[in-house]
Scaffold this motif. Structure first.
Motif, PDB file in Angstrom:
ATOM      1  N   VAL A 159       0.351  -1.568  -0.143  1.00  0.00           N
ATOM      2  CA  VAL A 159      -0.043   0.382   0.198  1.00  0.00           C
ATOM      3  C   VAL A 159       0.616   1.068   0.076  1.00  0.00           C
ATOM      4  CG1 VAL A 159      -1.773   1.847   1.214  1.00  0.00           C
ATOM      5  CG2 VAL A 159      -2.061  -0.429   1.807  1.00  0.00           C
ATOM      6  N   PHE A 160       1.345   0.940   0.827  1.00  0.00           N
ATOM      7  CA  PHE A 160       2.193   2.452   1.030  1.00  0.00           C
ATOM      8  C   PHE A 160       3.521   2.431   0.958  1.00  0.00           C
ATOM      9  CE2 PHE A 160      -0.168   3.018   4.385  1.00  0.00           C
ATOM     10  CZ  PHE A 160      -1.190   3.545   4.457  1.00  0.00           C
ATOM     11  N   GLY A 161       4.639   1.152   0.535  1.00  0.00           N
ATOM     12  CA  GLY A 161       6.147   1.011  -0.422  1.00  0.00           C
ATOM     13  C   GLY A 161       7.104   1.226   0.944  1.00  0.00           C
ATOM     14  N   TRP A 162       6.651   0.917   2.357  1.00  0.00           N
ATOM     15  CA  TRP A 162       7.776   0.618   3.611  1.00  0.00           C
ATOM     16  C   TRP A 162       8.831  -0.351   3.044  1.00  0.00           C
ATOM     17  CZ3 TRP A 162       3.305   0.791   7.847  1.00  0.00           C
ATOM     18  CH2 TRP A 162       2.853   1.443   7.627  1.00  0.00           C
ATOM     19  N   SER A 163       9.443   0.305   4.127  1.00  0.00           N
ATOM     20  CA  SER A 163      10.810  -0.961   4.198  1.00  0.00           C
ATOM     21  C   SER A 163      10.315  -2.193   5.401  1.00  0.00           C
ATOM     22  CB  SER A 163      11.965  -0.181   4.098  1.00  0.00           C
ATOM     23  OG  SER A 163      12.134   0.909   4.801  1.00  0.00           O
ATOM     24  N   VAL A 164      11.019  -2.742   5.077  1.00  0.00           N
ATOM     25  CA  VAL A 164      10.481  -4.034   6.591  1.00  0.00           C
ATOM     26  C   VAL A 164      12.252  -3.895   7.105  1.00  0.00           C
ATOM     27  CG1 VAL A 164       9.310  -5.976   7.316  1.00  0.00           C
ATOM     28  CG2 VAL A 164       8.310  -4.054   5.337  1.00  0.00           C
ATOM     29  N   ALA A 165      12.200  -3.821   7.881  1.00  0.00           N
ATOM     30  CA  ALA A 165      13.091  -4.366   8.697  1.00  0.00           C
ATOM     31  C   ALA A 165      13.414  -5.151   9.732  1.00  0.00           C
ATOM     32  CB  ALA A 165      14.457  -2.590   9.377  1.00  0.00           C
ATOM     33  N   PRO A 166      13.303  -6.665   9.998  1.00  0.00           N
ATOM     34  CA  PRO A 166      13.115  -7.531  10.966  1.00  0.00           C
ATOM     35  C   PRO A 166      13.964  -7.790  11.596  1.00  0.00           C
ATOM     36  CG  PRO A 166      12.976  -8.256   8.908  1.00  0.00           C
ATOM     37  CD  PRO A 166      13.457  -7.300   8.631  1.00  0.00           C
ATOM     38  N   SER A 167      14.079  -8.050  12.358  1.00  0.00           N
ATOM     39  CA  SER A 167      14.700  -8.085  13.990  1.00  0.00           C
ATOM     40  C   SER A 167      14.451  -9.357  15.042  1.00  0.00           C
ATOM     41  CB  SER A 167      15.514  -7.813  14.976  1.00  0.00           C
ATOM     42  OG  SER A 167      14.494  -7.268  15.771  1.00  0.00           O
ATOM     43  N   GLU A 168      14.470 -10.409  15.648  1.00  0.00           N
ATOM     44  CA  GLU A 168      13.868 -11.949  16.395  1.00  0.00           C
ATOM     45  C   GLU A 168      12.925 -11.586  17.348  1.00  0.00           C
ATOM     46  OE1 GLU A 168      15.318 -14.853  19.259  1.00  0.00           O
ATOM     47  OE2 GLU A 168      17.470 -13.591  19.218  1.00  0.00           O
ATOM     48  N   HIS A 169      12.693  -9.861  17.568  1.00  0.00           N
ATOM     49  CA  HIS A 169      11.506  -9.566  18.678  1.00  0.00           C
ATOM     50  C   HIS A 169      11.117  -8.769  18.168  1.00  0.00           C
ATOM     51  CE1 HIS A 169      13.368 -11.960  21.427  1.00  0.00           C
ATOM     52  NE2 HIS A 169      14.389 -11.785  21.731  1.00  0.00           N
ATOM     53  N   TYR A 170      11.767  -8.265  17.179  1.00  0.00           N
ATOM     54  CA  TYR A 170      10.540  -6.401  16.727  1.00  0.00           C
ATOM     55  C   TYR A 170      10.961  -6.385  15.467  1.00  0.00           C
ATOM     56  CZ  TYR A 170       8.846  -1.675  17.396  1.00  0.00           C
ATOM     57  OH  TYR A 170       7.676  -0.695  17.455  1.00  0.00           O
ATOM     58  N   THR A 171      10.381  -5.458  14.153  1.00  0.00           N
ATOM     59  CA  THR A 171      10.122  -5.809  13.234  1.00  0.00           C
ATOM     60  C   THR A 171      10.214  -3.859  13.152  1.00  0.00           C
ATOM     61  OG1 THR A 171       9.360  -7.555  12.104  1.00  0.00           O
ATOM     62  CG2 THR A 171       8.692  -5.533  10.700  1.00  0.00           C
ATOM     63  N   GLN A 172      10.568  -2.628  12.228  1.00  0.00           N
ATOM     64  CA  GLN A 172      11.450  -2.068  11.890  1.00  0.00           C
ATOM     65  C   GLN A 172      10.216  -1.761  10.946  1.00  0.00           C
ATOM     66  OE1 GLN A 172      13.639   0.080  15.644  1.00  0.00           O
ATOM     67  NE2 GLN A 172      13.845   0.748  13.140  1.00  0.00           N
ATOM     68  N   TRP A 173       9.466  -0.200  10.268  1.00  0.00           N
ATOM     69  CA  TRP A 173       9.330   0.051   9.364  1.00  0.00           C
ATOM     70  C   TRP A 173       9.747   1.111   8.452  1.00  0.00           C
ATOM     71  CZ3 TRP A 173       5.380  -3.356   7.748  1.00  0.00           C
ATOM     72  CH2 TRP A 173       4.702  -4.028   8.727  1.00  0.00           C
ATOM     73  N   GLY A 174      10.244   1.751   7.834  1.00  0.00           N
ATOM     74  CA  GLY A 174      10.872   2.891   6.888  1.00  0.00           C
ATOM     75  C   GLY A 174      10.305   3.368   5.893  1.00  0.00           C
ATOM     76  N   LEU A 175      11.137   4.859   5.134  1.00  0.00           N
ATOM     77  CA  LEU A 175      10.906   4.730   3.864  1.00  0.00           C
ATOM     78  C   LEU A 175      12.458   6.337   4.251  1.00  0.00           C
ATOM     79  CD1 LEU A 175       8.341   4.636   2.072  1.00  0.00           C
ATOM     80  CD2 LEU A 175       7.947   7.188   3.115  1.00  0.00           C
ATOM     81  N   ALA A 176      12.447   5.841   2.711  1.00  0.00           N
ATOM     82  CA  ALA A 176      13.717   6.475   2.480  1.00  0.00           C
ATOM     83  C   ALA A 176      14.197   6.904   3.556  1.00  0.00           C
ATOM     84  CB  ALA A 176      12.746   7.706   1.748  1.00  0.00           C
ATOM     85  N   GLY A 177      15.173   5.848   4.355  1.00  0.00           N
ATOM     86  CA  GLY A 177      16.082   5.969   4.981  1.00  0.00           C
ATOM     87  C   GLY A 177      15.646   6.148   5.881  1.00  0.00           C
ATOM     88  N   ARG A 178      14.166   6.111   6.790  1.00  0.00           N
ATOM     89  CA  ARG A 178      14.126   7.190   8.173  1.00  0.00           C
ATOM     90  C   ARG A 178      13.151   5.638   8.777  1.00  0.00           C
ATOM     91  NH1 ARG A 178      15.325  11.887   5.582  1.00  0.00           N
ATOM     92  NH2 ARG A 178      16.196  13.614   7.380  1.00  0.00           N
TER      93      ARG A 178
END
Length: 254
Positions: free
Chosen positions: A159-178
């Motif tokens: 939907v938004f083109g977000w990046s996904v940065a998963p780890s063992e306990h948590y996943t982070q959403w990002g966009l354009a390096g932020r």
């Protein structure tokens, strides 16, 4: 890199729908130092912008339907609300309110992902959204709590083109390096009646002191202040009317 201004496809605003707007305004004024917008137009009705140092930080509104929960809702900036609404449907989400104009402010839609976590789309015209991010008293992070992490990691990038940065306990959403948000999987510690939802975190100068202050003002502690990776310190609270929200203090970032 943290978000410092409104960015297309990233969080741009938060709104609290509450059973007692006057009491909620008083609570957040005392907690975050917000001021009510005394220049609001009559046609805005009971929708109240809350300001921080004179710029928009959030809004507090009455609930618009008896079944509406007392809760914060996260808004995401989009270039085209209608086109984004179409992608939401294609990705398996639903529209709870089709794209609609709001005076000369902008165009919005209310949507939910496949697990029914609700959020708002905002296509800005005269009103862009928050005028400050990641400063004490302002929006600094958003978190999706869900029981369907696989569905979410398919849905939101589509939907938004977000990046996904998963780890063992948590996943982070990002966009354009932020990175501007994350995803927490709801386990058995969450009662089954608690639905998937988006949770805003507001930056504070000291998470422990802010949590204590919130309790003194009538809030409940859902998660005591504690440290997380990256040097941040966070807590999750519930305001006196029942709306959950998070607070966090982060070390100085670029």
């Amino acid at each position: 890199m943290k978000q410092t201004s409104v960015t297309t496809d990233a969080p741009c605003w938060v709104e609290l729908g509450t059973s007692d707007p006057a009491a909620a305004r008083a609570f957040y004024r005392e907690l975050f130092g917000w001021q009510e917008d005394d220049g609001a137009r009559p046609e805005d009705g009971d929708y109240t912008q809350m300001l921080m140092d004179g710029v928009p930080a959030a809004a507090i509104t009455p609930r618009y339907a008896p079944q509406q929960p007392t809760a914060w809702t996260v808004c995401f900036a989009v270039a085209d609300a209608d086109a984004t609404a179409a992608r939401i449907k294609e990705a398996g989400g639903v529209l709870l309110k089709e794209p609609t104009d709001v005076l000369d402010h902008g165009r919005f839609a209310v949507a939910a992902d496949g697990s029914r976590a609700v959020f708002i789309l905002w296509q800005a015209w005269a009103f862009r959204g928050a005028g400050v991010f990641n400063e004490p008293g302002s929006l600094g992070w958003v978190e999706l709590l869900t029981r369907d992490p696989g569905g979410a990691t398919d849905f939101y990038p589509a939907v938004f083109g977000w990046s996904v940065a998963p780890s063992e306990h948590y996943t982070q959403w990002g966009l354009a390096g932020r990175d501007f948000g994350g995803m927490l999987v709801m386990d058995d510690a969450f009662p089954p009646q608690v639905p998937p939802h988006w949770l805003p975190y507001f930056a504070v100068a000291d998470a422990d002191l802010a949590a204590d202050r919130a309790v003194a003002l009538g809030a409940d502690v859902l998660m005591p202040a504690g440290g997380v990776p990256g040097g941040r310190r966070i807590a999750v609270l519930r305001d006196p009317q029942g709306a959950p929200f998070g607070i966090y203090h982060a070390p100085t970032e670029d």
